[in-house]
Design a protein around this motif. Structure first.
Motif, mmCIF file in Angstrom:
data_model
loop_
_atom_site.group_PDB
_atom_site.id
_atom_site.type_symbol
_atom_site.label_atom_id
_atom_site.label_comp_id
_atom_site.label_asym_id
_atom_site.label_seq_id
_atom_site.Cartn_x
_atom_site.Cartn_y
_atom_site.Cartn_z
ATOM 1 N N LEU A 129 56.873 32.760 77.104
ATOM 2 C CA LEU A 129 55.718 32.885 77.995
ATOM 3 C C LEU A 129 55.352 31.540 78.606
ATOM 4 O O LEU A 129 55.008 31.453 79.793
ATOM 5 C CB LEU A 129 54.534 33.474 77.229
ATOM 6 N N LEU A 130 55.410 30.486 77.812
ATOM 7 C CA LEU A 130 55.110 29.156 78.347
ATOM 8 C C LEU A 130 56.147 28.743 79.393
ATOM 9 O O LEU A 130 55.798 28.175 80.440
ATOM 10 C CB LEU A 130 55.066 28.138 77.207
ATOM 11 N N ARG A 131 57.417 29.040 79.117
ATOM 12 C CA ARG A 131 58.464 28.707 80.094
ATOM 13 C C ARG A 131 58.256 29.454 81.402
ATOM 14 O O ARG A 131 58.512 28.926 82.486
ATOM 15 C CB ARG A 131 59.844 29.069 79.525
ATOM 16 N N GLU A 132 57.790 30.693 81.292
ATOM 17 C CA GLU A 132 57.631 31.523 82.484
ATOM 18 C C GLU A 132 56.322 31.245 83.219
ATOM 19 O O GLU A 132 55.999 31.928 84.200
ATOM 20 C CB GLU A 132 57.722 32.995 82.096
ATOM 21 N N GLY A 133 55.560 30.276 82.729
ATOM 22 C CA GLY A 133 54.392 29.830 83.462
ATOM 23 C C GLY A 133 53.085 30.504 83.099
ATOM 24 O O GLY A 133 52.074 30.303 83.788
ATOM 25 N N TYR A 134 53.057 31.295 82.041
ATOM 26 C CA TYR A 134 51.808 31.915 81.611
ATOM 27 C C TYR A 134 50.982 30.885 80.831
ATOM 28 O O TYR A 134 51.511 30.128 80.018
ATOM 29 C CB TYR A 134 52.077 33.123 80.716
ATOM 30 N N SER A 135 49.703 30.889 81.060
ATOM 31 C CA SER A 135 48.796 29.993 80.350
ATOM 32 C C SER A 135 48.246 30.753 79.146
ATOM 33 O O SER A 135 47.329 31.571 79.293
ATOM 34 C CB SER A 135 47.657 29.549 81.273
ATOM 35 N N ILE A 136 48.824 30.501 77.977
ATOM 36 C CA ILE A 136 48.474 31.319 76.813
ATOM 37 C C ILE A 136 47.758 30.516 75.737
ATOM 38 O O ILE A 136 47.844 29.296 75.666
ATOM 39 C CB ILE A 136 49.723 31.995 76.198
ATOM 40 N N GLY A 137 47.037 31.246 74.913
ATOM 41 C CA GLY A 137 46.467 30.745 73.671
ATOM 42 C C GLY A 137 46.692 31.800 72.613
ATOM 43 O O GLY A 137 47.190 32.895 72.911
ATOM 44 N N VAL A 138 46.347 31.503 71.378
ATOM 45 C CA VAL A 138 46.496 32.490 70.305
ATOM 46 C C VAL A 138 45.115 32.923 69.819
ATOM 47 O O VAL A 138 44.169 32.139 69.816
ATOM 48 C CB VAL A 138 47.322 31.940 69.130
ATOM 49 N N GLU A 139 45.030 34.186 69.434
ATOM 50 C CA GLU A 139 43.793 34.712 68.849
ATOM 51 C C GLU A 139 43.976 34.808 67.345
ATOM 52 O O GLU A 139 44.878 35.495 66.858
ATOM 53 C CB GLU A 139 43.457 36.089 69.416
ATOM 54 N N VAL A 140 43.128 34.103 66.595
ATOM 55 C CA VAL A 140 43.142 34.195 65.139
ATOM 56 C C VAL A 140 42.524 35.531 64.745
ATOM 57 O O VAL A 140 41.465 35.908 65.277
ATOM 58 C CB VAL A 140 42.359 33.032 64.497
ATOM 59 N N PRO A 141 43.155 36.287 63.852
ATOM 60 C CA PRO A 141 42.589 37.588 63.465
ATOM 61 C C PRO A 141 41.152 37.456 62.985
ATOM 62 O O PRO A 141 40.801 36.511 62.275
ATOM 63 C CB PRO A 141 43.514 38.046 62.329
ATOM 64 N N ARG A 142 40.334 38.427 63.364
ATOM 65 C CA ARG A 142 38.936 38.400 62.927
ATOM 66 C C ARG A 142 38.845 38.561 61.412
ATOM 67 O O ARG A 142 37.981 37.960 60.777
ATOM 68 C CB ARG A 142 38.156 39.517 63.613
ATOM 69 N N GLY A 143 39.681 39.403 60.839
ATOM 70 C CA GLY A 143 39.708 39.592 59.395
ATOM 71 C C GLY A 143 40.796 38.729 58.784
ATOM 72 O O GLY A 143 41.984 39.007 58.934
ATOM 73 N N MET A 144 40.396 37.668 58.101
ATOM 74 C CA MET A 144 41.364 36.709 57.546
ATOM 75 C C MET A 144 41.609 36.926 56.054
ATOM 76 O O MET A 144 42.286 36.131 55.415
ATOM 77 C CB MET A 144 40.849 35.284 57.771
ATOM 78 N N PHE A 145 41.094 37.994 55.497
ATOM 79 C CA PHE A 145 41.140 38.242 54.054
ATOM 80 C C PHE A 145 42.544 38.031 53.479
ATOM 81 O O PHE A 145 43.498 38.695 53.868
ATOM 82 C CB PHE A 145 40.704 39.676 53.753
ATOM 83 N N GLY A 146 42.646 37.107 52.533
ATOM 84 C CA GLY A 146 43.896 36.893 51.826
ATOM 85 C C GLY A 146 45.017 36.305 52.662
ATOM 86 O O GLY A 146 46.153 36.188 52.183
ATOM 87 N N ARG A 147 44.714 35.918 53.902
ATOM 88 C CA ARG A 147 45.775 35.440 54.803
ATOM 89 C C ARG A 147 45.572 33.998 55.244
ATOM 90 O O ARG A 147 46.194 33.553 56.200
ATOM 91 C CB ARG A 147 45.856 36.332 56.045
ATOM 92 N N GLU A 148 44.713 33.281 54.564
ATOM 93 C CA GLU A 148 44.401 31.919 55.006
ATOM 94 C C GLU A 148 45.633 31.040 55.127
ATOM 95 O O GLU A 148 45.829 30.357 56.142
ATOM 96 C CB GLU A 148 43.416 31.274 54.030
ATOM 97 N N GLU A 149 46.468 31.055 54.097
ATOM 98 C CA GLU A 149 47.650 30.196 54.119
ATOM 99 C C GLU A 149 48.621 30.633 55.201
ATOM 100 O O GLU A 149 49.210 29.797 55.901
ATOM 101 C CB GLU A 149 48.323 30.206 52.744
#
Length: 686
Positions: free
Chosen positions: A473-493
């Motif tokens: 996506l970055l190569r193709e010119g899209y300006s992206i970011g990532v969304e951190v899941p709202r529910g992080m239970f047990g997934r911190e690491e």
């Protein structure tokens, strides 16, 4: 090791008395205006002073809840509420808003702050963030299992865990169901308890897919104490005093004896239940067994006979405070009574002098017996030395009077504990924000983007995407970011590792919906974007966000357009302008509650209410979002009138999104027709 605190709810003064007399170490109660239980009686300024004084005399702490979303026009009233709590000598404020915390520090810098469960803190990173922000205590989300609580306990801040009472289906602070359906905001203390209504899953008939049994971790109280949890919290500010007394008694017995006696356990079951209790979150055994409703049998169990039995357990004043002291009297002089609780020492004199006895002189034994009559007070005199000169007399009324005077003086000394410095702070009168322009953003559930997304200033894709897809996506010119899941239970690491991969792939922007996600992404050098889950809704919130280093924020959906345009601060802000809004973030899956498994669900399940409306359910493997039955849609001509710097299209279930050549054509989406909502932007919330 310190004993775990037993923290009781109090919706009114009767519940304060019930809690104290049953052995609570602390109570939490609501100020009249800004309480997440607005339908409880709550406390006026004078009632608050009386409640705090009563509790402090008994050695019991008081935490005042100011844990609702607060709008700009309410901050004068809020400042008064903060001053009132400080003047009443409360032991802490429980807050949801970072803006409220910011103002409280300005008004009463020494007044401790507790982070409400409404802040949705469910990770050690969230606890760490609040510790670094100066909070004294963090009230953890009810959904956290034992192992996650242990991780949070490694942070040097007090932890508070709900050990008994009602369970909301949604993570606290992340429920908009009541607000969206009837403008009664749970985040404002006006929840209509929509989750207790009938909801069926898929083609099943009947059912209560959103109604959980009450939580009860009382058998694990000693384990929580060993983990390092500071406070065991009982839910129930809207429940009767008898419930408070029964729950407190059970907690005290479990903590001090290691078990709950049979009579106490029976009273607790009878006074309130939803077909029993659950420990599913704590033990990490979620499923159908967690769900339950309030049956006729449950209601009938709490009859007047049971309530009368419970009232008997706290009918007498609790004499918690042992005293020692001395009394001396000589002929021609007033007697002097000195009492101490070990910290405070008071002195009182009889209202008349001793005289030679005409018949029966005052004996030390009679004197001691009269002075030890402390019934109806918080005190019991355990050690009193008495010196009475031979042959003198004093009226018994004089002994009663001096005892009452000494105890009243001790009450006054014990009632005032903190003596906070209180500052008069002018409330910020914001200059309305004026953006340079308005950008278009999107949030998508997958990484397959159509050409139209090239026109977005930012597109947020899932954090748990393939690294190669980010690079493409970055190569193709899209300006992206990532969304951190709202529910992080047990997934911190996992989340931390995936954020690291995103940075290595060249992604530098992160959309974060909770304080734990912000803390984690900030450490890795991401440009921070605050999501709607932060519930930012006033100028003080925005000032805090800017100070924390957040680049821009999605404003709370519970703001009206009028309120949005009045917000101050210089941080960028925007609204969600399209999407099936997630009305709940659930750790317990409604599909599993209905007895189905993931294989039969295939993440395509729907939930139907009693009016036939269908709500889509979407699971990410950790949490389930309940999506609104119709999409939100705000037309561009309305957006253009807002003092916002962006608006975001939140795509979740749409099939046509990938084929959209230009996102501006959302006005022509055939799926909308007339079947959409403008949410709360026009009608607002209570």
């Amino acid at each position: 090791m310190e004993k775990i605190e037993i923290l009781a709810p109090a919706g009114g003064f009767d519940s304060v008395v019930a809690a104290v007399r049953s052995g609570a170490d602390a109570v939490y109660l609501g100020e009249k205006r800004f309480s997440a239980r607005a339908s409880a009686k709550n406390f006026s300024d004078e009632e608050l002073r009386q409640a705090v004084a009563y509790c402090h005399v008994h050695g019991v702490k008081v935490y005042v809840t100011l844990n609702t979303l607060v709008f700009d026009e309410e901050f004068e009233e809020l400042a008064h509420a903060i001053r009132s709590a400080a003047q009443a000598d409360a032991d802490a404020l429980i807050v949801q808003n970072m803006g409220v915390a910011r103002l409280a520090r300005q008004i009463a810098p020494a007044l401790p702050l507790h982070a409400s469960t409404q802040m949705s803190v469910h990770t050690a990173s969230g606890v760490r963030a609040l510790y670094e922000l100066g909070f004294r205590r963090v009230v953890l989300a009810r959904e956290m299992p034992r192992e996650e609580i242990k991780k949070a306990a490694q942070v040097p801040v007090e932890l508070e865990v709900f050990v008994h009472g009602a369970l909301c289906m949604s993570v606290s602070g992340q429920c908009y169901f009541s607000a969206m359906l009837g403008s009664r905001s749970g985040n404002r203390g006006a929840c209509a308890q929509t989750c207790r209504l009938p909801f069926s899953v898929n083609n099943q008939r009947g059912g209560y897919a959103l109604s959980l049994k009450d939580n009860s971790l009382i058998p694990y109280l000693n384990e929580l104490e060993a983990i390092g949890v500071a406070s065991a919290k009982i839910e129930g500010r809207m429940k009767r005093p008898e419930y408070v007394a029964a729950a407190v008694r059970a907690c005290v017995e479990q903590r001090d004896l290691g078990f709950v006696t049979d009579p106490t356990a029976a009273r607790l079951r009878g006074v309130f239940s939803r077909t029993g209790f659950t420990d599913g979150y704590y033990t990490d055994r979620r499923g159908k067994g967690m769900f339950g409703t309030r049956t006729r049998g449950d209601v009938a169990a709490a009859d007047e006979k049971l309530l009368a039995q419970i009232r008997q357990t706290y009918k007498d004043e609790a004499q918690h405070i042992p005293l020692s002291g001395s009394f001396a009297v000589r002929a021609g002089e007033k007697g002097v009574l000195r009492l101490t609780d070990g910290t405070h020492t008071v002195e009182a004199f009889t209202d008349c002098a001793a005289e030679p006895a005409r018949s029966l002189p005052l004996s030390p034994e009679k004197c001691r017996a009269q002075l030890a009559k402390t019934g109806g007070t918080a005190y019991r005199i355990e050690n009193l030395s008495v010196s009475v000169e031979d042959g003198v007399s004093l009226p018994l009324s004089a002994l009663n009077t001096v005892r009452r005077a000494a105890l009243a003086a001790l009450d006054a000394r014990r009632a005032q504990v903190h003596h906070y410095e209180i500052n008069e702070i002018p409330i910020h009168k914001p200059q309305p924000y004026r953006p340079d322009g308005q950008e278009l953003r999107a949030r998508v559930p997958k990484t397959k983007l159509g050409e139209g997304f090239r026109g977005c200033e930012r597109v947020f894709v899932p954090l748990f995407s393939d690294t190669r897809e980010w690079e493409r996506l970055l190569r193709e010119g899209y300006s992206i970011g990532v969304e951190v899941p709202r529910g992080m239970f047990g997934r911190e690491e996992q989340i931390e590792r995936q954020l690291s991969r995103a940075r290595e792939a060249g992604v530098s922007h992160a959309l974060c919906h909770n304080i734990g996600a912000l803390w984690t992404a900030k450490r890795q050098g991401f440009v921070l974007h605050g999501g709607f889950g932060l519930n930012l809704c006033n100028t003080y919130d925005l000032l805090w966000a800017e100070e924390y280093g957040i680049a821009d924020v999605e404003l709370s959906w519970e703001l009206t357009f009028e309120r949005i345009n009045r917000l101050g601060g210089s941080i960028g802000r925007g609204i969600v302008s399209y999407g099936y809004l997630p009305l709940m973030l659930c750790r317990s899956c409604p599909v599993q509650g209905a007895g189905m498994d993931c294989k039969s669900c295939k993440n395509r399940s729907k939930m139907t209410d009693r009016k036939g409306k269908r709500f889509l359910l979407r699971c990410d493997g950790t949490c389930t979002e309940v999506l609104n039955c119709v999409p939100l849609y705000i037309a561009e001509e309305e957006i253009s009138k807002l003092s916002t710097s962006f608006h975001i299209l939140r795509f979740t279930v749409e099939n046509s999104v990938e084929n959209v050549e230009r996102l501006g054509t959302i006005n022509d989406f055939s799926m909308l027709k007339d079947n959409f909502t403008r949410g709360l932007y026009k009608r607002g919330v209570e």
